[in-house]
Design a protein around this motif. Structure first.
Motif, PDB file in Angstrom:
ATOM      1  N   ILE A   1       0.804  -1.222   0.000  1.00 55.78           N
ATOM      2  CA  ILE A   1       0.000   0.000   0.000  1.00 55.78           C
ATOM      3  C   ILE A   1       0.839   1.275   0.000  1.00 55.78           C
ATOM      4  O   ILE A   1       0.355   2.327  -0.432  1.00 55.78           O
ATOM      5  N   LEU A   2       2.109   1.196   0.438  1.00 58.20           N
ATOM      6  CA  LEU A   2       2.922   2.410   0.498  1.00 58.20           C
ATOM      7  C   LEU A   2       3.982   2.499  -0.595  1.00 58.20           C
ATOM      8  O   LEU A   2       4.614   3.547  -0.756  1.00 58.20           O
ATOM      9  N   HIS A   3       4.187   1.419  -1.340  1.00 59.26           N
ATOM     10  CA  HIS A   3       5.305   1.435  -2.286  1.00 59.26           C
ATOM     11  C   HIS A   3       5.132   2.457  -3.401  1.00 59.26           C
ATOM     12  O   HIS A   3       6.103   3.095  -3.825  1.00 59.26           O
ATOM     13  N   TYR A   4       3.896   2.640  -3.869  1.00 59.30           N
ATOM     14  CA  TYR A   4       3.731   3.448  -5.080  1.00 59.30           C
ATOM     15  C   TYR A   4       4.046   4.917  -4.846  1.00 59.30           C
ATOM     16  O   TYR A   4       4.651   5.565  -5.705  1.00 59.30           O
ATOM     17  N   VAL A   5       3.648   5.439  -3.696  1.00 56.75           N
ATOM     18  CA  VAL A   5       3.926   6.847  -3.432  1.00 56.75           C
ATOM     19  C   VAL A   5       5.437   7.075  -3.327  1.00 56.75           C
ATOM     20  O   VAL A   5       5.946   8.128  -3.737  1.00 56.75           O
ATOM     21  N   VAL A   6       6.179   6.083  -2.822  1.00 57.62           N
ATOM     22  CA  VAL A   6       7.637   6.180  -2.746  1.00 57.62           C
ATOM     23  C   VAL A   6       8.248   6.084  -4.136  1.00 57.62           C
ATOM     24  O   VAL A   6       9.092   6.905  -4.520  1.00 57.62           O
ATOM     25  N   VAL A   7       7.832   5.082  -4.907  1.00 57.44           N
ATOM     26  CA  VAL A   7       8.347   4.888  -6.258  1.00 57.44           C
ATOM     27  C   VAL A   7       8.065   6.112  -7.124  1.00 57.44           C
ATOM     28  O   VAL A   7       8.954   6.618  -7.842  1.00 57.44           O
ATOM     29  N   LEU A   8       6.838   6.611  -7.057  1.00 54.40           N
ATOM     30  CA  LEU A   8       6.440   7.743  -7.889  1.00 54.40           C
ATOM     31  C   LEU A   8       7.202   9.011  -7.509  1.00 54.40           C
ATOM     32  O   LEU A   8       7.672   9.750  -8.397  1.00 54.40           O
ATOM     33  N   SER A   9       7.333   9.268  -6.224  1.00 60.93           N
ATOM     34  CA  SER A   9       8.048  10.471  -5.777  1.00 60.93           C
ATOM     35  C   SER A   9       9.519  10.413  -6.189  1.00 60.93           C
ATOM     36  O   SER A   9      10.076  11.397  -6.696  1.00 60.93           O
ATOM     37  N   LEU A  10      10.145   9.257  -5.979  1.00 61.98           N
ATOM     38  CA  LEU A  10      11.534   9.096  -6.395  1.00 61.98           C
ATOM     39  C   LEU A  10      11.674   9.257  -7.907  1.00 61.98           C
ATOM     40  O   LEU A  10      12.595   9.942  -8.386  1.00 61.98           O
ATOM     41  N   GLY A  11      10.767   8.624  -8.645  1.00 55.54           N
ATOM     42  CA  GLY A  11      10.812   8.712 -10.096  1.00 55.54           C
ATOM     43  C   GLY A  11      10.699  10.141 -10.588  1.00 55.54           C
ATOM     44  O   GLY A  11      11.452  10.572 -11.482  1.00 55.54           O
ATOM     45  N   TYR A  12       9.790  10.894 -10.005  1.00 54.71           N
ATOM     46  CA  TYR A  12       9.589  12.295 -10.420  1.00 54.71           C
ATOM     47  C   TYR A  12      10.830  13.137 -10.163  1.00 54.71           C
ATOM     48  O   TYR A  12      11.308  13.854 -11.057  1.00 54.71           O
ATOM     49  N   PHE A  13      11.376  13.044  -8.965  1.00 49.90           N
ATOM     50  CA  PHE A  13      12.534  13.882  -8.634  1.00 49.90           C
ATOM     51  C   PHE A  13      13.780  13.481  -9.412  1.00 49.90           C
ATOM     52  O   PHE A  13      14.565  14.338  -9.842  1.00 49.90           O
ATOM     53  N   ILE A  14      13.967  12.191  -9.637  1.00 51.09           N
ATOM     54  CA  ILE A  14      15.165  11.730 -10.349  1.00 51.09           C
ATOM     55  C   ILE A  14      15.142  12.159 -11.815  1.00 51.09           C
ATOM     56  O   ILE A  14      16.131  12.682 -12.336  1.00 51.09           O
ATOM     57  N   VAL A  15      14.002  11.953 -12.503  1.00 50.76           N
ATOM     58  CA  VAL A  15      13.965  12.309 -13.920  1.00 50.76           C
ATOM     59  C   VAL A  15      13.819  13.816 -14.135  1.00 50.76           C
ATOM     60  O   VAL A  15      14.151  14.336 -15.201  1.00 50.76           O
ATOM     61  N   THR A  16      13.331  14.539 -13.114  1.00 52.83           N
ATOM     62  CA  THR A  16      13.151  15.981 -13.251  1.00 52.83           C
ATOM     63  C   THR A  16      14.427  16.752 -12.963  1.00 52.83           C
ATOM     64  O   THR A  16      14.753  17.728 -13.661  1.00 52.83           O
TER      65      THR A  16
END
Length: 357
Positions: A299-314
C-alpha cells in the motif's frame, strides 16, 4: 501440512508484491501507451517485463487471498473475519486515499492540466478532494479484496452445508486446466469503463477459486508433481505473449479479454502455485519479515516509487538505465524505513497500515 501450505503461500505472496514494486518502477516510464503519472518515456525494451507479468500477477494475489481466507475462516467466526478485514484492509485503503493519494495526482498535474485551465478558480479543498480521488493508485486492490471477502461470507451463509466445497474437492487436473474458459469468460464482465482497473469479474472469480479450489491440498500435490514441465511451458507461452503484444497497450481491455491472454495467465498461475509448493516451503528471518510487511509494502510502495521517479527524472540528467536502478535502490532503502516510522506513530499507524498496536 497446514504449516507447509502457509509457508509457501506466504513466500509466493511477498515475491509477487516485490514484482508489483518492480513493475511500477518500469511502468512509470512505459512506451506501450499505458497511462502513467509521469509523462516521460523510458527504455522501450524494459516494457517486456511489464507485458510478461501483467496478465497474471494481480490475479495470483487474489488466488492467494482466497486460499488464505479459507484458512482464516477455519480459525475464526465470520464476524471476526470481516472485522479483521475492515481494520487491516478497508480502513487503510480508504483513508490512504486522503492521507497520501493526493501526492500521485499532484505529480500528475505537473504533466497534465487536470483542471482544463481553471485551476485558479477552484477552491483548494475541492482541488484536494479531486487530487485524492484521482490518486487511488494500487489501493484498488484492497477495495476489490474487501468486496471479495464479503462475497465469500455471503456464499458461506447461503451454502450452510458447504456443498460447493464438496463439489470443488472433486475437481481433477483436466477439469482444472479446462477452467481457463471460465476465467476467459470472467474477463468480459464487471470491468470499469475507459481505464480498466477494477476488473471485478476476473478478480472476484480468482478469489473464489482460491477459497474453493486451490485450498484443496490433494489438488495442490498433483500440481506440484507436474510443476517443472508446467513452468517451462508457462515461460515459453510468456515469451510468445511478450512477442505478440510488444509495443501495444497491454492493459487495454481488448488485450485482457483475449483468449491468449487468459490461457497465459491461467497456466502461469497453475505453474507458480505448483512450483511454489515444491520449492518455496521454507521460512527464515528474511521471509518472515517480508511476510509480516507484505501488505505494508504494497500500500505504500507506489507513493515512494512515484516520488523518487519524479525527482530523479526531473532534476537529474542521467542515463535512463541508471534512473531505474536509483529508483529501485531508493525504494529498497526508503520504503522499509517509512513503514517502521509509521508503525511507531499512534493513530497514524492504524489509519495508514491498519495496525492498532
Amino acid at each position: 501440512m497446514a504449516n507447509k501450505r502457509l509457508d509457501y503461500l506466504d513466500n509466493i505472496r511477498w515475491i509477487t508484491v516485490t514484482l508489483v514494486v518492480v513493475y511500477h518502477i518500469i511502468y512509470l516510464f512505459n512506451n506501450s501507451g499505458v497511462i502513467s503519472n509521469i509523462n516521460v518515456k523510458g527504455i522501450p525494451v524494459m516494457d517486456s517485463f511489464l507485458i510478461f507479468v501483467y496478465p497474471w500477477f494481480m490475479c495470483l494475489l487474489f488466488v492467494i487471498a482466497g486460499i488464505s481466507s479459507r484458512y482464516s475462516l477455519e480459525k475464526r467466526a465470520d464476524k471476526e473475519f470481516i472485522k479483521d478485514r475492515i481494520q487491516r484492509i478497508l480502513v487503510p485503503s480508504l483513508l490512504g486515499i486522503f492521507i497520501y493519494g493526493w501526492i500521485s495526482s499532484l505529480i500528475t498535474s505537473q504533466y497534465v492540466d487536470m483542471f482544463a485551465g481553471n485551476g485558479d478558480m477552484i477552491p483548494g479543498i475541492i482541488k484536494y478532494l479531486i487530487y485524492c480521488l484521482a490518486g487511488i493508485g494500487p489501493l484498488w486492490f484492497c477495495h476489490v479484496l474487501f468486496i471479495g471477502s464479503l462475497l465469500i461470507i455471503l456464499i458461506r451463509k447461503a451454502d450452510k452445508k458447504d456443498r460447493l466445497t464438496e463439489v470443488c474437492r472433486k475437481i481433477k487436473l483436466p477439469v482444472l486446466f479446462a477452467m481457463v474458459f471460465l476465467v476467459w469468460g470472467s474477463s468480459f464482465i464487471l470491468n470499469t469503463p475507459l481505464i480498466t482497473v477494477y476488473r471485478f469479474g476476473i478478480y472476484l472469480l480468482m478469489m473464489l477459486l482460491g477459497y474453493y479450489v486451490f485450498s484443496n491440498q490433494e489438488l495442490m500435490i498433483k500440481l506440484e508433481k507436474i510443476s517443472i514441465p508446467l513452468t517451462i511451458i508457462s515461460v515459453v507461452i510468456g515469451i510468445l505473449y511478450v512477442v505478440t503484444y510488444y509495443g501495444q497497450n497491454f492493459a487495454d481491455n481488448n488485450v485482457l479479454s483475449d483468449l491468449f491472454t487468459n490461457i497465459y495467465l491461467w497456466i502461469g498461475i497453475l505453474s507458480i502455485l505448483g512450483i511454489g509448493s515444491k520449492f518455496l516451503n521454507f521460512k527464515n528471518r528474511f521471509t518472515q519479515y517480508m511476510t509480516e510487511n507484505n501488505f505494508n509494502f504494497y500500500i505504500l510502495h507506489y507513493v515512494v516509487v512515484l516520488s523518487l521517479g519524479y525527482f530523479i527524472v526531473t532534476y537529474l540528467n542521467l542515463l535512463f538505465m541508471i534512473n531505474y536502478i536509483l529508483i529501485l535502490l531508493g525504494t529498497i532503502i526508503i520504503l522499509p524505513l517509512l513503514i517502521e516510522i509509521v508503525k511507531r506513530i499512534p493513530i497514524v499507524r492504524y489509519m495508514v497500515l491498519g495496525i492498532k498496536k
